[in-house]
Design a protein around this motif. Structure first.
Motif, PDB file in Angstrom:
ATOM      1  N   ILE A  90      22.676  -3.839  55.536  1.00  0.00           N
ATOM      2  CA  ILE A  90      22.984  -2.447  55.213  1.00  0.00           C
ATOM      3  C   ILE A  90      24.480  -2.256  54.940  1.00  0.00           C
ATOM      4  CG2 ILE A  90      22.946  -0.093  56.187  1.00  0.00           C
ATOM      5  CD1 ILE A  90      20.212  -1.250  55.230  1.00  0.00           C
ATOM      6  N   GLY A  91      25.327  -2.916  55.732  1.00  0.00           N
ATOM      7  CA  GLY A  91      26.786  -2.806  55.518  1.00  0.00           C
ATOM      8  C   GLY A  91      27.183  -3.283  54.139  1.00  0.00           C
ATOM      9  N   GLY A  92      26.606  -4.421  53.725  1.00  0.00           N
ATOM     10  CA  GLY A  92      26.909  -4.961  52.402  1.00  0.00           C
ATOM     11  C   GLY A  92      26.376  -4.058  51.302  1.00  0.00           C
ATOM     12  N   PHE A  93      25.167  -3.535  51.499  1.00  0.00           N
ATOM     13  CA  PHE A  93      24.581  -2.659  50.477  1.00  0.00           C
ATOM     14  C   PHE A  93      25.399  -1.376  50.313  1.00  0.00           C
ATOM     15  CE2 PHE A  93      20.327  -4.859  51.106  1.00  0.00           C
ATOM     16  CZ  PHE A  93      20.397  -5.500  49.885  1.00  0.00           C
ATOM     17  N   LEU A  94      25.869  -0.822  51.429  1.00  0.00           N
ATOM     18  CA  LEU A  94      26.674   0.401  51.329  1.00  0.00           C
ATOM     19  C   LEU A  94      28.024   0.105  50.666  1.00  0.00           C
ATOM     20  CD1 LEU A  94      25.980   1.905  54.852  1.00  0.00           C
ATOM     21  CD2 LEU A  94      25.271   2.872  52.656  1.00  0.00           C
ATOM     22  N   SER A  95      28.615  -1.013  51.053  1.00  0.00           N
ATOM     23  CA  SER A  95      29.954  -1.325  50.543  1.00  0.00           C
ATOM     24  C   SER A  95      29.937  -1.704  49.077  1.00  0.00           C
ATOM     25  CB  SER A  95      30.565  -2.459  51.357  1.00  0.00           C
ATOM     26  OG  SER A  95      30.645  -2.063  52.696  1.00  0.00           O
ATOM     27  N   ALA A  96      28.761  -2.124  48.571  1.00  0.00           N
ATOM     28  CA  ALA A  96      28.669  -2.518  47.170  1.00  0.00           C
ATOM     29  C   ALA A  96      27.832  -1.515  46.350  1.00  0.00           C
ATOM     30  CB  ALA A  96      28.073  -3.917  47.066  1.00  0.00           C
ATOM     31  N   ARG A  97      27.481  -0.404  46.957  1.00  0.00           N
ATOM     32  CA  ARG A  97      26.711   0.665  46.282  1.00  0.00           C
ATOM     33  C   ARG A  97      25.480   0.102  45.574  1.00  0.00           C
ATOM     34  NH1 ARG A  97      30.454   5.189  43.670  1.00  0.00           N
ATOM     35  NH2 ARG A  97      28.396   6.118  43.699  1.00  0.00           N
ATOM     36  N   SER A  98      24.613  -0.534  46.348  1.00  0.00           N
ATOM     37  CA  SER A  98      23.535  -1.288  45.710  1.00  0.00           C
ATOM     38  C   SER A  98      22.398  -0.410  45.205  1.00  0.00           C
ATOM     39  CB  SER A  98      22.997  -2.321  46.693  1.00  0.00           C
ATOM     40  OG  SER A  98      21.950  -1.792  47.436  1.00  0.00           O
ATOM     41  N   ALA A  99      21.660  -0.996  44.270  1.00  0.00           N
ATOM     42  CA  ALA A  99      20.463  -0.357  43.712  1.00  0.00           C
ATOM     43  C   ALA A  99      19.287  -1.305  43.863  1.00  0.00           C
ATOM     44  CB  ALA A  99      20.678  -0.049  42.234  1.00  0.00           C
ATOM     45  N   GLY A 100      18.090  -0.754  43.997  1.00  0.00           N
ATOM     46  CA  GLY A 100      16.893  -1.588  44.130  1.00  0.00           C
ATOM     47  C   GLY A 100      15.956  -1.412  42.961  1.00  0.00           C
ATOM     48  N   VAL A 101      14.789  -2.088  43.041  1.00  0.00           N
ATOM     49  CA  VAL A 101      13.880  -2.070  41.893  1.00  0.00           C
ATOM     50  C   VAL A 101      13.250  -0.699  41.638  1.00  0.00           C
ATOM     51  CG1 VAL A 101      13.286  -4.519  41.796  1.00  0.00           C
ATOM     52  CG2 VAL A 101      12.059  -3.028  43.378  1.00  0.00           C
ATOM     53  N   ILE A 102      13.175   0.167  42.654  1.00  0.00           N
ATOM     54  CA  ILE A 102      12.613   1.505  42.396  1.00  0.00           C
ATOM     55  C   ILE A 102      13.663   2.603  42.628  1.00  0.00           C
ATOM     56  CG2 ILE A 102      10.144   1.057  42.624  1.00  0.00           C
ATOM     57  CD1 ILE A 102      10.343   1.703  45.587  1.00  0.00           C
ATOM     58  N   SER A 103      14.926   2.242  42.401  1.00  0.00           N
ATOM     59  CA  SER A 103      15.996   3.237  42.578  1.00  0.00           C
ATOM     60  C   SER A 103      15.956   4.329  41.518  1.00  0.00           C
ATOM     61  CB  SER A 103      17.374   2.559  42.550  1.00  0.00           C
ATOM     62  OG  SER A 103      17.535   1.771  43.694  1.00  0.00           O
ATOM     63  N   THR A 104      15.326   4.052  40.373  1.00  0.00           N
ATOM     64  CA  THR A 104      15.232   5.113  39.367  1.00  0.00           C
ATOM     65  C   THR A 104      14.436   6.299  39.919  1.00  0.00           C
ATOM     66  OG1 THR A 104      13.508   3.727  38.456  1.00  0.00           O
ATOM     67  CG2 THR A 104      15.518   3.905  37.167  1.00  0.00           C
ATOM     68  N   LYS A 105      13.494   6.012  40.847  1.00  0.00           N
ATOM     69  CA  LYS A 105      12.740   7.124  41.462  1.00  0.00           C
ATOM     70  C   LYS A 105      13.394   7.612  42.753  1.00  0.00           C
ATOM     71  CE  LYS A 105       8.249   8.555  43.203  1.00  0.00           C
ATOM     72  NZ  LYS A 105       8.563   9.951  43.001  1.00  0.00           N
ATOM     73  N   TYR A 106      13.794   6.678  43.624  1.00  0.00           N
ATOM     74  CA  TYR A 106      14.225   7.102  44.969  1.00  0.00           C
ATOM     75  C   TYR A 106      15.749   7.162  45.138  1.00  0.00           C
ATOM     76  CZ  TYR A 106       9.350   6.507  46.097  1.00  0.00           C
ATOM     77  OH  TYR A 106       7.986   6.635  46.113  1.00  0.00           O
ATOM     78  N   GLY A 107      16.501   6.742  44.128  1.00  0.00           N
ATOM     79  CA  GLY A 107      17.959   6.795  44.218  1.00  0.00           C
ATOM     80  C   GLY A 107      18.555   5.507  44.766  1.00  0.00           C
ATOM     81  N   LYS A 108      19.859   5.321  44.481  1.00  0.00           N
ATOM     82  CA  LYS A 108      20.575   4.167  45.024  1.00  0.00           C
ATOM     83  C   LYS A 108      20.838   4.406  46.504  1.00  0.00           C
ATOM     84  CE  LYS A 108      24.061   2.707  42.655  1.00  0.00           C
ATOM     85  NZ  LYS A 108      25.264   2.599  41.812  1.00  0.00           N
TER      86      LYS A 108
END
Ligand SMILES: Cc1cc2nc3c(=O)[nH]c(=O)nc-3n(C[C@H](O)[C@H](O)[C@H](O)COP(=O)(O)OP(=O)(O)OC[C@H]3O[C@@H](n4cnc5c(N)ncnc54)[C@H](O)[C@@H]3O)c2cc1C
Length: 251
Positions: free
Chosen positions: A160-178
């Protein structure tokens, strides 16, 4: 082995003693193998990016594994006083050199900060430490009927720390957001060792949103030690459809 760091001239033995005093010997390493592992990147081969031509591969001076916010704060206070570079690391999967200790210093591996602090089913939030691997968080949430729906390809290795620090996106972020759109509040240890908390609220119109200062900062403005994120009810079955138009570049 030289007694001082080549660029910042801090005395290694003094800093090592202070780190051991703060964390205990089992959470501080200066061993060759630990420093090697934390001085490499999973993607980028070392190609001397420094303009001043210092082509030695990066080498951490210390690796530490704090388990609490207070311990992170102690490490950063020592680093601030002794002018030691600090490199936070979580899953180590970002690549691109963001966790390379190019000026030496202390690598703070946050993976021991890996607890879920609270799942709030009234307000639909989870509060977690930063070292928790995303997939473990998602499985725990699914088992109690919730999901974050943050599903990057690296969910099995990144935290989670890495994802927040790198502003990550996932495969369904177009629906649920980054991941940035799921954050309600954060706890961060600032570069002077002070601990700052933002209020975990769904939204606010009062002043700037300080969460955005730390998201995408790649560890340069503080170490994230806790985050409260939005969750949703988990549906065992979901279908996703992709519609293509005649002018779609995918066709
Ligand atoms: C096979 C593969 C697939 C990938 N797929 C995706 C994808 O689908 N979507 C996507 O967005 N990315 C993807 N990535 C990239 C990577 O997973 C992300 O950049 C992720 O955010 C990195 O998280 P990490 O835990 O591995 O962090 P690390 O690589 O350890 O760190 C990333 C950055 O965050 C900083 N940092 C780490 N923890 C903290 C903390 N607690 N406080 C402050 N700063 C911190 C580090 O200093 C570094 O700058 C992929 C990578 C790989 C190898």
């Amino acid at each position: 082995m030289s007694q001082t760091n080549s660029k910042y001239q801090f005395h290694k033995a003094v800093v090592e003693n202070e780190l051991i005093e703060a964390l205990g010997p089992e959470k501080v390493s200066t061993s060759f193998i630990d420093k090697e592992v934390y001085s490499r990147d999973i993607i980028v081969p070392w190609t001397c990016p420094l303009p001043e031509g210092d082509c030695k591969p990066p080498e951490a001076d210390f690796v530490v594994w704090p388990e609490t916010t207070e311990e992170v704060s102690e490490v950063i206070k020592i680093a601030n006083t002794r002018k030691v570079p600090v490199i936070p690391e979580c899953g180590g999967a970002q690549g691109g050199g963001s966790t390379l200790p190019i000026f030496g210093g202390v690598v703070i591996d946050v993976k021991a900060l890996n607890k879920i602090i609270n799942i709030d089913t009234d307000n639909h939030t989870v509060t977690t430490q930063p070292g928790l691997i995303c997939d473990e968080l998602e499985s725990t949430l699914n088992n109690v009927g919730y999901t974050m729906n943050h599903l990057p390809q690296s969910q099995h290795v990144s935290g989670i720390g890495g994802f927040l620090s790198a502003r990550s996106a996932g495969v369904i972020s177009t629906k649920y957001g980054k991941i940035t759109e799921m954050v309600q509040g954060m706890e961060v240890v600032l570069p002077n060792g002070e601990v700052m908390r933002t209020k975990a609220v769904p939204n606010s119109v009062a002043g700037p949103n300080f969460n955005y200062l730390f998201m995408g900062a790649e560890g340069t403005l503080g170490v994230i030690t806790e985050a409260t994120l939005r969750i949703r009810p988990f549906r065992r079955r979901e279908s996703f459809y992709l519609f293509c138009f005649p002018t779609s570049p995918l066709l």
